[in-house]
Design an enzyme around this catalytic site. Structure first.
Site, PDB file in Angstrom:
ATOM      1  N   THR A  24     -21.479 105.138  -8.472  1.00  0.00           N
ATOM      2  CA  THR A  24     -22.179 104.060  -8.803  1.00  0.00           C
ATOM      3  C   THR A  24     -23.335 104.506  -9.413  1.00  0.00           C
ATOM      4  O   THR A  24     -23.983 103.981 -10.328  1.00  0.00           O
ATOM      5  CB  THR A  24     -22.557 103.261  -7.350  1.00  0.00           C
ATOM      6  OG1 THR A  24     -21.497 102.821  -6.875  1.00  0.00           O
ATOM      7  CG2 THR A  24     -23.400 102.135  -7.491  1.00  0.00           C
ATOM      8  N   TYR A  37     -20.082  95.690 -10.565  1.00  0.00           N
ATOM      9  CA  TYR A  37     -20.419  96.820 -11.367  1.00  0.00           C
ATOM     10  C   TYR A  37     -19.253  97.767 -11.614  1.00  0.00           C
ATOM     11  O   TYR A  37     -18.346  97.802 -11.143  1.00  0.00           O
ATOM     12  CB  TYR A  37     -21.595  97.594 -11.168  1.00  0.00           C
ATOM     13  CG  TYR A  37     -21.593  98.261  -9.816  1.00  0.00           C
ATOM     14  CD1 TYR A  37     -21.743  97.636  -8.627  1.00  0.00           C
ATOM     15  CD2 TYR A  37     -20.931  99.481  -9.921  1.00  0.00           C
ATOM     16  CE1 TYR A  37     -21.667  98.334  -7.471  1.00  0.00           C
ATOM     17  CE2 TYR A  37     -20.893 100.143  -8.789  1.00  0.00           C
ATOM     18  CZ  TYR A  37     -21.200  99.798  -7.456  1.00  0.00           C
ATOM     19  OH  TYR A  37     -21.105 100.344  -6.322  1.00  0.00           O
ATOM     20  N   SER A  70     -15.828 107.500  -6.523  1.00  0.00           N
ATOM     21  CA  SER A  70     -15.172 108.193  -5.543  1.00  0.00           C
ATOM     22  C   SER A  70     -14.218 107.719  -4.691  1.00  0.00           C
ATOM     23  O   SER A  70     -13.605 108.543  -3.921  1.00  0.00           O
ATOM     24  CB  SER A  70     -16.405 108.785  -4.682  1.00  0.00           C
ATOM     25  OG  SER A  70     -16.981 108.030  -3.791  1.00  0.00           O
ATOM     26  N   THR A 103     -20.521 107.279  -3.531  1.00  0.00           N
ATOM     27  CA  THR A 103     -20.980 107.705  -2.177  1.00  0.00           C
ATOM     28  C   THR A 103     -19.748 107.100  -1.203  1.00  0.00           C
ATOM     29  O   THR A 103     -19.972 107.874   0.052  1.00  0.00           O
ATOM     30  CB  THR A 103     -22.342 106.358  -1.746  1.00  0.00           C
ATOM     31  OG1 THR A 103     -21.647 105.253  -2.106  1.00  0.00           O
ATOM     32  CG2 THR A 103     -23.454 106.926  -2.632  1.00  0.00           C
ATOM     33  N   ASP A 104     -18.825 106.734  -1.653  1.00  0.00           N
ATOM     34  CA  ASP A 104     -17.700 106.273  -0.802  1.00  0.00           C
ATOM     35  C   ASP A 104     -17.072 107.569   0.056  1.00  0.00           C
ATOM     36  O   ASP A 104     -16.855 107.315   0.915  1.00  0.00           O
ATOM     37  CB  ASP A 104     -16.534 105.532  -1.338  1.00  0.00           C
ATOM     38  CG  ASP A 104     -17.046 104.029  -1.700  1.00  0.00           C
ATOM     39  OD1 ASP A 104     -16.403 103.349  -2.472  1.00  0.00           O
ATOM     40  OD2 ASP A 104     -18.119 103.628  -1.285  1.00  0.00           O
ATOM     41  N   LYS A 176     -21.575 108.285   5.796  1.00  0.00           N
ATOM     42  CA  LYS A 176     -21.920 107.100   5.225  1.00  0.00           C
ATOM     43  C   LYS A 176     -21.887 105.698   6.395  1.00  0.00           C
ATOM     44  O   LYS A 176     -20.849 105.608   6.818  1.00  0.00           O
ATOM     45  CB  LYS A 176     -21.429 106.480   3.733  1.00  0.00           C
ATOM     46  CG  LYS A 176     -21.794 105.423   3.188  1.00  0.00           C
ATOM     47  CD  LYS A 176     -20.978 104.928   1.847  1.00  0.00           C
ATOM     48  CE  LYS A 176     -21.379 103.812   1.097  1.00  0.00           C
ATOM     49  NZ  LYS A 176     -20.495 103.537  -0.065  1.00  0.00           N
ATOM     50  N   GLU A 297      -9.353 111.951  28.794  1.00  0.00           N
ATOM     51  CA  GLU A 297      -8.383 111.238  29.331  1.00  0.00           C
ATOM     52  C   GLU A 297      -7.002 111.707  28.914  1.00  0.00           C
ATOM     53  O   GLU A 297      -5.956 111.415  29.417  1.00  0.00           O
ATOM     54  CB  GLU A 297      -8.586 109.815  28.790  1.00  0.00           C
ATOM     55  CG  GLU A 297      -9.723 109.206  29.599  1.00  0.00           C
ATOM     56  CD  GLU A 297      -9.736 107.656  29.217  1.00  0.00           C
ATOM     57  OE1 GLU A 297     -10.563 107.322  28.628  1.00  0.00           O
ATOM     58  OE2 GLU A 297      -8.956 106.816  29.581  1.00  0.00           O
TER      59      GLU A 297
HETATM   60  N1  DGL Z   1     -17.258 103.125  -6.380  1.00  0.00           N
HETATM   61  C1  DGL Z   1     -17.820 103.631  -5.298  1.00  0.00           C
HETATM   62  C2  DGL Z   1     -17.932 105.144  -5.344  1.00  0.00           C
HETATM   63  O1  DGL Z   1     -18.161 105.563  -6.656  1.00  0.00           O
HETATM   64  C3  DGL Z   1     -19.278 102.879  -5.198  1.00  0.00           C
HETATM   65  C4  DGL Z   1     -20.047 103.690  -4.095  1.00  0.00           C
HETATM   66  C5  DGL Z   1     -21.139 104.417  -4.754  1.00  0.00           C
HETATM   67  O2  DGL Z   1     -20.955 105.113  -5.606  1.00  0.00           O
HETATM   68  O3  DGL Z   1     -22.290 104.418  -4.186  1.00  0.00           O
HETATM   69  O4  DGL Z   1     -18.035 105.800  -4.317  1.00  0.00           O
END
Ligand code: DGL
Length: 340
Positions: A24, A37, A70, A103-104, A176, A297
């Site tokens: 992103t 986007y 990602s 970020t994913d 995250k 457990e």
């Molecule tokens: N397409 C997702 C990624 O590239 C969006 C998340 C981001 O980059 O903030 O991880």
């Protein structure tokens, strides 16, 4: 200011290589009013040029290693990126690396790099929660602060760091936590490694687990990684997906267990059989925080399982993939989960 003085200032600045992978932070909306986007719309030089005063922190050079969302991160890109990071850090003229990433899966890539990068030079990863074209885009500020952390001598030997929204975190600890919030990255069991605001860096606690040069793991000679699957536990869970993972060649299985790493009896029985047949089984939890310790457990001693400790399922998968490049002995793997 004379060119000479300017040159001496540049000579005094650290040299930071920006390695871009997409995400992103490089994303663009089709129209400013649209929520949607496309990741990876901008290249590394566009990202660098969009950050005012970056050249006052460091001498910056850029390189496009990949250009993907990602969510599409894979072992091939991980191995290419890890080998490139080590090669760049081996250059005498490079003082640190900044990686831009979606970020994913940033929490997974950062942990992988922290476990295999054989250098004490800083590696800082940044992403953003808003695309580059958005109102109040957070990418440029994260890049600025990320370069400030990577340029800080105190960042040496700390393993890979993740820097977003004025905080930076150790790769091992950070996850995250929210789908769209800019404050999404948290170290829920430990807290941030420090804070950074307009380039001013403040460090908190040190990193007490093995990483970098103290790690036994390496990507040298590796062109693939062992298959490890994560199975999400839930009420009325069958063993079907566990069976499918085994049939598809998984050498390791991570259970994202309910509560303290628990699962239904059918799932437990098949995982026990898998462990007896040489597949390494790690019990983690689907919960956001807390530790999964041995013999709660579930009698891990009896079942031959590994308890994940602090590591969530995604982090557990990263460590188990690398562990399996060394051993399939659950006792040795458990020791790795205690140390890394
Ligand atoms: N397409 C997702 C990624 O590239 C969006 C998340 C981001 O980059 O903030 O991880």
């Amino acid at each position: 200011m004379s060119g000479c003085a300017g040159a001496s200032l540049a000579a005094d600045l650290p040299s930071i290589r920006v390695l871009a992978t997409g995400g992103t932070i490089a994303g663009a909306q089709a129209r400013a009013t649209e929520y949607g986007y496309r990741s990876g719309a901008y290249d590394v030089n566009s990202l660098i040029n969009a950050v005012p005063n970056l050249g006052k922190l460091a001498v910056i050079t850029g390189e496009q290693v990949a250009n993907i969302g990602s969510q599409d991160m894979n072992d091939e890109v991980w191995l290419t990126l890890a080998k490139r990071v080590s090669a760049v850090l081996a250059e005498s003229g490079t003082d640190g690396v900044l990686i831009t990433h979606g970020t994913d899966t940033l929490e997974e890539t950062s942990y992988f790099l922290s476990l295999v990068t054989k250098s004490d030079k800083p590696v800082v990863m940044v992403g953003s929660m808003r695309p580059a074209t958005a109102i109040s885009a957070d990418g440029p500020g994260n890049i600025y602060n990320g370069v400030a952390v990577a340029s800080d001598p105190r960042a040496k030997g700390k393993g890979t760091l993740v820097c977003l929204n004025d905080e930076f975190h150790y790769a091992r600890n950070v996850v995250k936590t929210a789908t769209t919030s800019v404050q999404t990255f948290q170290s829920l069991n430990r807290g941030p490694a420090g804070v950074v605001h307009t380039g001013k860096v403040v460090w908190f606690e040190p990193m007490d687990r093995r990483h970098g040069n103290a790690s036994e793991f390496s990507v040298d000679g590796l062109d693939e990684l062992p298959r490890v699957d994560v199975i999400y536990a839930h009420a009325n869970m069958s063993a079907d997906l566990i069976d499918a993972a085994i049939r598809n060649g998984a050498r390791g299985l991570v259970i994202a267990g309910v509560g303290d790493g628990n699962m239904t009896t059918p799932a437990l029985d098949l995982l026990t059989k898998a462990a007896k047949n040489g597949i390494v089984v790690v019990r983690s939890t689907r919960l956001a925080s807390g530790l999964v310790l041995r013999n709660n457990e579930v009698n891990d001693d009896e079942k031959g399982f590994v308890a994940s400790g602090e590591l969530n399922p995604a982090k557990s998968r990263v460590l188990l993939q690398l562990a399996l490049t060394q051993t399939s002995d659950p006792v040795r793997v458990q020791k790795m989960f205690y140390e890394y």
